[in-house]
Motif scaffolding. Structure first.
Motif, mmCIF file in Angstrom:
data_model
loop_
_atom_site.group_PDB
_atom_site.id
_atom_site.type_symbol
_atom_site.label_atom_id
_atom_site.label_comp_id
_atom_site.label_asym_id
_atom_site.label_seq_id
_atom_site.Cartn_x
_atom_site.Cartn_y
_atom_site.Cartn_z
ATOM 1 N N VAL A 52 -19.675 -54.854 -21.323
ATOM 2 C CA VAL A 52 -18.995 -56.888 -21.381
ATOM 3 C C VAL A 52 -19.163 -57.458 -22.394
ATOM 4 O O VAL A 52 -19.623 -57.089 -23.492
ATOM 5 C CB VAL A 52 -19.734 -57.676 -20.494
ATOM 6 N N ARG A 53 -18.178 -57.925 -22.881
ATOM 7 C CA ARG A 53 -18.285 -58.882 -23.845
ATOM 8 C C ARG A 53 -18.120 -60.840 -23.644
ATOM 9 O O ARG A 53 -17.761 -61.078 -22.713
ATOM 10 C CB ARG A 53 -16.550 -58.790 -24.996
ATOM 11 N N ILE A 54 -19.068 -60.983 -24.663
ATOM 12 C CA ILE A 54 -19.170 -61.928 -24.783
ATOM 13 C C ILE A 54 -19.038 -63.366 -25.477
ATOM 14 O O ILE A 54 -19.395 -62.906 -26.867
ATOM 15 C CB ILE A 54 -21.061 -62.878 -24.519
ATOM 16 N N LEU A 55 -18.577 -64.406 -24.705
ATOM 17 C CA LEU A 55 -17.365 -64.825 -26.384
ATOM 18 C C LEU A 55 -17.595 -66.730 -26.180
ATOM 19 O O LEU A 55 -17.731 -66.715 -25.621
ATOM 20 C CB LEU A 55 -15.802 -65.330 -25.883
ATOM 21 N N HIS A 69 -14.481 -58.721 -19.345
ATOM 22 C CA HIS A 69 -15.050 -57.060 -18.673
ATOM 23 C C HIS A 69 -13.564 -56.533 -19.266
ATOM 24 O O HIS A 69 -12.639 -56.928 -18.076
ATOM 25 C CB HIS A 69 -15.677 -57.050 -17.558
ATOM 26 N N ILE A 70 -13.605 -55.786 -20.066
ATOM 27 C CA ILE A 70 -12.047 -55.003 -20.039
ATOM 28 C C ILE A 70 -12.266 -53.544 -19.131
ATOM 29 O O ILE A 70 -12.949 -52.806 -19.308
ATOM 30 C CB ILE A 70 -11.810 -54.752 -21.282
ATOM 31 N N THR A 88 -6.736 -53.341 -17.211
ATOM 32 C CA THR A 88 -7.148 -54.357 -15.846
ATOM 33 C C THR A 88 -8.519 -55.136 -16.637
ATOM 34 O O THR A 88 -9.098 -54.212 -17.987
ATOM 35 C CB THR A 88 -8.395 -53.852 -14.905
ATOM 36 N N MET A 89 -8.500 -56.555 -16.665
ATOM 37 C CA MET A 89 -9.369 -57.672 -17.668
ATOM 38 C C MET A 89 -9.626 -58.724 -16.845
ATOM 39 O O MET A 89 -8.425 -58.998 -15.814
ATOM 40 C CB MET A 89 -8.700 -57.616 -18.691
ATOM 41 N N VAL A 90 -11.000 -58.946 -16.580
ATOM 42 C CA VAL A 90 -11.555 -60.177 -15.578
ATOM 43 C C VAL A 90 -12.151 -60.549 -16.421
ATOM 44 O O VAL A 90 -12.652 -60.475 -17.578
ATOM 45 C CB VAL A 90 -12.386 -59.450 -14.576
#
Length: 217
Positions: A52-55, A69-70, A88-90
């Protein structure tokens, strides 16, 4: 689900790209300064590791946080024949406690980046976002003020657009058509496929700067 293409451009030509985008999009740019934290979970018995990536948007008066989440890319003969990646990307807005939550769930820091640049958001057959940014790495944990460029003199250009299983073909067409306008300055392709700097970039940039008066818009 989203459609995405990426490319690179020399920093010296970014001003010309900005002039071109301003003319094509008809909207003002937005400044971009995002701290991106990539977390990975350790694969436990019977489960698959996830990322997961936190931006953290540092341009806001009060930093805002998003988790993204990609997922996997679309596969099959149809996916191979198009020049745009469909995946997919959420993502969701979250509170500043998000890091603490994911650490508690067993995720660990993989790497972190600071992206600095600008973006354009506009409607052109699809809701398209173009981001132009320098990608910087942190020498110390979370030390965004001390970040240094990963590739000095080169900036990343990314074009994305949200899509759905029913509409992705129309979105792919819209993204592909838009990318053709940028072709003299850079080549955009699926992420992971490096095409390098476009040979015509210098001449195209000089022409744009001449027409645009050399003044940032």
């Amino acid at each position: 689900m989203e459609c995405v293409v990426q490319g690179i451009i020399e920093t010296q030509h970014v001003e010309a790209l900005e002039i071109l985008l301003q003319g094509l999009c008809g909207v003002h740019k937005e400044r971009l300064r995002t701290h991106e934290i990539c977390l990975k979970s350790s694969p436990n018995l019977g489960t698959v590791s996830s990322e997961v990536r936190i931006l953290c948007d540092l341009e806001q008066p009060e930093p805002t946080w998003t988790v993204r989440h990609i997922g996997g890319a679309m596969r099959g003969a149809g996916a191979e024949q198009i020049s745009v990646l469909v995946r997919t990307m959420v993502e969701s807005k979250v509170s500043k406690n998000v890091l603490r939550l994911f650490y508690a769930l067993g995720y660990k820091l993989d790497h972190e980046l600071l992206r600095v640049g600008f973006s354009f958001h506009f409607q052109r057959g699809a809701q398209i976002t173009v981001t132009v940014s320098s990608v910087n790495k942190m020498l110390k944990l979370h030390a965004t003020d001390e970040a240094v460029p990963v590739t000095p003199g080169i900036q990343l250009v990314e074009v994305t657009a949200p899509a759905s299983a029913e509409s992705y073909s129309e979105v792919v067409s819209a993204v592909s058509s838009f990318c053709e306008y940028l072709a003299p300055l850079l080549h955009l392709s699926k992420p992971g496929i490096s095409t390098g700097v476009v040979p015509t970039a210098a001449a195209a940039a000089a022409s744009l700067m001449s027409d645009g008066g050399g003044t940032p818009l």
